[in-house]
Design a protein around this motif. Structure first.
Motif, mmCIF file in Angstrom:
data_model
loop_
_atom_site.group_PDB
_atom_site.id
_atom_site.type_symbol
_atom_site.label_atom_id
_atom_site.label_comp_id
_atom_site.label_asym_id
_atom_site.label_seq_id
_atom_site.Cartn_x
_atom_site.Cartn_y
_atom_site.Cartn_z
ATOM 1 N N UNK A 111 0.868 -1.194 0.093
ATOM 2 C CA UNK A 111 -0.116 -0.092 0.177
ATOM 3 C C UNK A 111 1.002 1.246 -0.132
ATOM 4 N N UNK A 112 1.937 1.168 -0.449
ATOM 5 C CA UNK A 112 2.950 2.314 -0.346
ATOM 6 C C UNK A 112 2.359 3.189 -1.763
ATOM 7 N N UNK A 113 2.785 4.346 -1.474
ATOM 8 C CA UNK A 113 2.085 5.547 -2.327
ATOM 9 C C UNK A 113 2.804 5.608 -3.731
ATOM 10 N N UNK A 114 2.324 5.841 -4.774
ATOM 11 C CA UNK A 114 2.632 5.775 -5.978
ATOM 12 C C UNK A 114 4.151 6.766 -6.044
ATOM 13 N N UNK A 115 3.925 7.767 -5.613
ATOM 14 C CA UNK A 115 4.948 8.874 -5.655
ATOM 15 C C UNK A 115 6.131 8.270 -5.030
ATOM 16 N N UNK A 116 6.022 7.593 -4.024
ATOM 17 C CA UNK A 116 7.435 6.782 -3.500
ATOM 18 C C UNK A 116 7.933 5.758 -4.159
ATOM 19 N N UNK A 117 6.973 5.059 -5.026
ATOM 20 C CA UNK A 117 7.333 4.080 -5.762
ATOM 21 C C UNK A 117 8.361 4.434 -7.137
ATOM 22 N N UNK A 118 7.656 5.505 -7.538
ATOM 23 C CA UNK A 118 8.238 6.291 -8.873
ATOM 24 C C UNK A 118 9.684 6.509 -8.269
ATOM 25 N N UNK A 119 9.620 7.415 -7.149
ATOM 26 C CA UNK A 119 10.924 7.902 -6.768
ATOM 27 C C UNK A 119 12.045 6.905 -6.650
ATOM 28 N N UNK A 120 11.692 5.732 -6.215
ATOM 29 C CA UNK A 120 12.493 4.699 -6.079
ATOM 30 C C UNK A 120 12.920 4.172 -7.263
ATOM 31 N N UNK A 121 12.010 3.854 -8.236
ATOM 32 C CA UNK A 121 12.732 3.692 -9.659
ATOM 33 C C UNK A 121 13.621 4.730 -10.232
ATOM 34 N N UNK A 122 13.138 5.965 -10.000
ATOM 35 C CA UNK A 122 14.035 6.879 -10.738
ATOM 36 C C UNK A 122 15.471 6.961 -9.952
ATOM 37 N N UNK A 123 15.639 6.600 -8.755
ATOM 38 C CA UNK A 123 16.958 6.386 -7.988
ATOM 39 C C UNK A 123 17.475 5.057 -7.970
ATOM 40 N N UNK A 124 17.189 4.293 -8.652
ATOM 41 C CA UNK A 124 17.537 2.717 -8.768
ATOM 42 C C UNK A 124 19.107 2.799 -9.313
ATOM 43 N N UNK A 125 19.601 1.402 -9.043
ATOM 44 C CA UNK A 125 20.914 1.111 -9.411
ATOM 45 C C UNK A 125 20.857 0.109 -10.360
ATOM 46 N N UNK A 126 21.371 0.167 -11.444
ATOM 47 C CA UNK A 126 21.167 -1.270 -12.432
ATOM 48 C C UNK A 126 22.302 -1.571 -12.768
ATOM 49 N N UNK A 127 22.721 -3.033 -12.702
ATOM 50 C CA UNK A 127 24.047 -3.625 -13.050
ATOM 51 C C UNK A 127 23.874 -4.395 -14.325
ATOM 52 N N UNK A 128 24.601 -4.117 -15.583
ATOM 53 C CA UNK A 128 24.569 -4.779 -16.591
ATOM 54 C C UNK A 128 25.598 -5.574 -16.963
ATOM 55 N N UNK A 129 25.565 -6.794 -16.878
ATOM 56 C CA UNK A 129 26.772 -7.669 -17.163
ATOM 57 C C UNK A 129 27.106 -8.005 -18.457
ATOM 58 N N UNK A 130 28.084 -8.566 -19.181
ATOM 59 C CA UNK A 130 28.451 -8.960 -20.344
ATOM 60 C C UNK A 130 28.095 -7.772 -21.372
ATOM 61 N N UNK A 131 28.213 -6.588 -21.100
ATOM 62 C CA UNK A 131 27.835 -5.533 -22.019
ATOM 63 C C UNK A 131 28.741 -5.709 -23.189
ATOM 64 N N UNK A 132 29.744 -6.251 -23.297
ATOM 65 C CA UNK A 132 30.601 -6.491 -24.473
ATOM 66 C C UNK A 132 29.830 -7.480 -25.537
ATOM 67 N N UNK A 133 28.644 -7.954 -25.203
ATOM 68 C CA UNK A 133 28.134 -8.954 -26.218
ATOM 69 C C UNK A 133 27.258 -8.092 -26.968
ATOM 70 N N UNK A 134 27.017 -6.695 -26.697
ATOM 71 C CA UNK A 134 25.929 -6.139 -27.430
ATOM 72 C C UNK A 134 26.846 -5.141 -28.209
ATOM 73 N N UNK A 135 27.450 -5.707 -28.988
ATOM 74 C CA UNK A 135 28.122 -4.698 -30.150
ATOM 75 C C UNK A 135 27.479 -4.362 -30.977
ATOM 76 N N UNK A 136 27.805 -3.139 -31.669
ATOM 77 C CA UNK A 136 27.009 -2.611 -32.817
ATOM 78 C C UNK A 136 27.449 -3.208 -34.077
ATOM 79 N N UNK A 137 28.446 -3.841 -34.129
ATOM 80 C CA UNK A 137 29.090 -4.333 -35.369
ATOM 81 C C UNK A 137 30.141 -5.635 -34.953
#
Ligand SMILES: Nc1ncnc2c1ncn2[C@@H]1O[C@H](COP(=O)(O)OP(=O)(O)OP(=O)(O)O)[C@@H](O)[C@H]1O
Ligand SMILES: [Mg+2]
Length: 354
Positions: A111-137
């Motif tokens: 039952x968290x407020x939507x505003x709080x949820x959105x703020x949490x998404x906007x300040x998230x931390x995202x780890x992206x592994x194997x980024x060398x596998x998405x080469x453009x060529x």
């Protein structure tokens, strides 16, 4: 709002798990603190050979942020493989946002407020592994999946109005404040830069130097460190678009692990190969020990397998321990230097015979 941590606190915790990568850990610790207190923090790109600890580091940070008391309110973290971004039909990393949304929901309660949820998404931390596998060529030909994934990520990194669906509704967020930490081995990049350094293109050609290893072996090595020679152009040529690379204000090259690091990795961290094996034997009343000589030889052997990093430890140890594991007999069992040397010799001669 007072924030409970200093970079050094994070550094000390991560160091218990990640060996020999102090520079990278420092960089991440400072970025995390900045981000968590709401200051601009640099997105970080980790480059390091296979088995040097990139995934281990990302996993350790994720674990730390999600389990440290008092940080729960600050940290909304996910870790994913880069190629997932190419599979997303909805595009623009919307699935990433949806995952962060779910995370926030779970963390903050139904039952968290939507505003709080959105703020949490906007300040998230995202780890992206194997980024060398998405080469453009790849070898001169465009790689559509890579282009799509880089685009998706780029859009997330700079977009102030991204919409995504979750909970049966459309939401809009400003995703430009999310902290991204990406990592990859960039194997060919390493080769290319090494070649540039060896033939002396734009630089004085590298000369081999004689090194004496911890185990007393003398050998010639090129004193090559990717970080000394790496240029942005190398990353572009590899297939990372300039827009993409320039979003990572901090590029950190991980160290190749030295023998001493490998020895430490083998025994020290929680869940290390040796500790895990000890636990296994303990179930059968066996007290597993290892001599210093054995440890040095395992680390030495692993350090010769240049492309495997710390993964090589597992390979050699498996050869040493295989028979003992099958029929453990209660008592003290000590792995000594002779056992390790025998395993190395039999593997090396097996290789020659092939
Ligand atoms: N610096 C390190 N500190 C502690 N353990 C490490 C380190 N590097 C590697 N390891 C060990 O070796 C294994 C492989 O490491 P990891 O998965 O982190 O490599 P990686 O750099 O992500 O390699 P790849 O590019 O192949 O994905 C892990 O299980 C981990 O236990
Ligand atoms: Mg990895």
């Amino acid at each position: 709002m007072t924030f409970p941590l200093r970079p050094r606190d994070i550094f000390e915790e991560l160091r218990k798990i990640v060996v020999g990568q102090d520079d990278a850990i420092r960089e991440i610790s400072v970025a995390l603190v900045k981000h968590l207190v709401g200051q601009p923090a640099p997105n970080i790109l980790l480059i390091g050979n296979s088995g040097s600890g990139k995934t281990t580091l990302m996993r350790a940070v994720e674990q730390y942020l999600t389990t440290t008391a008092g940080l729960g309110d600050f940290a909304n973290v996910i870790r994913m493989n880069a190629n997932v971004l190419a599979e997303e039909h909805s595009g623009y990393g919307r699935a990433v946002l949806a995952r962060l949304y779910e995370n926030a929901r779970r963390k903050l309660g139904a039952d968290a407020e939507m505003e709080k949820i959105i703020r949490s998404v906007e300040h998230a931390i995202v780890f992206i592994d194997e980024v060398d596998k998405i080469r453009a060529q790849v070898s001169g030909a465009p790689n559509v999946r890579g282009i799509v994934a880089q685009e998706a990520l780029l859009t997330l990194m700079e977009n102030e109005h991204v919409t995504f669906g979750a909970d049966g509704a459309e939401h809009e967020v400003n995703s430009s404040g999310i902290l991204f930490v990406a990592g990859g081995a960039f194997e060919e990049l390493y080769e290319n830069v090494l070649r540039r350094a060896t033939i002396g293109q734009d630089v004085t050609p590298l000369q081999p130097v004689v090194v004496v290893s911890a185990s007393g072996e003398v050998r010639e090595e090129l004193p090559f460190h990717l970080r000394d020679y790496l240029k942005y152009e190398d990353l572009f040529r590899y297939g990372m678009t300039p827009q993409f690379v320039s979003r990572f204000e901090s590029i950190v090259v991980l160290n190749d692990l030295a023998e001493a690091d490998l020895a430490k990795i083998f025994v020290e961290p929680e869940g290390s190969i040796f500790r895990t094996s000890r636990d296994y034997f303990k179930r059968f009343g066996v007290d597993l020990q290892i001599t210093r000589g054995a440890l040095i030889n395992i680390a030495w052997d692993a350090s010769r397998q240049k492309r495997l990093g710390a993964r090589a430890l597992r390979e050699i140890f498996r050869r040493v321990i295989r028979n003992l594991e099958f029929e453990p007999t209660a008592g003290v069992v000590t792995i000594d230097e002779q056992m390790v040397k025998k395993a190395i010799t039999s593997r090396d001669s097996g290789r020659r015979e092939r």
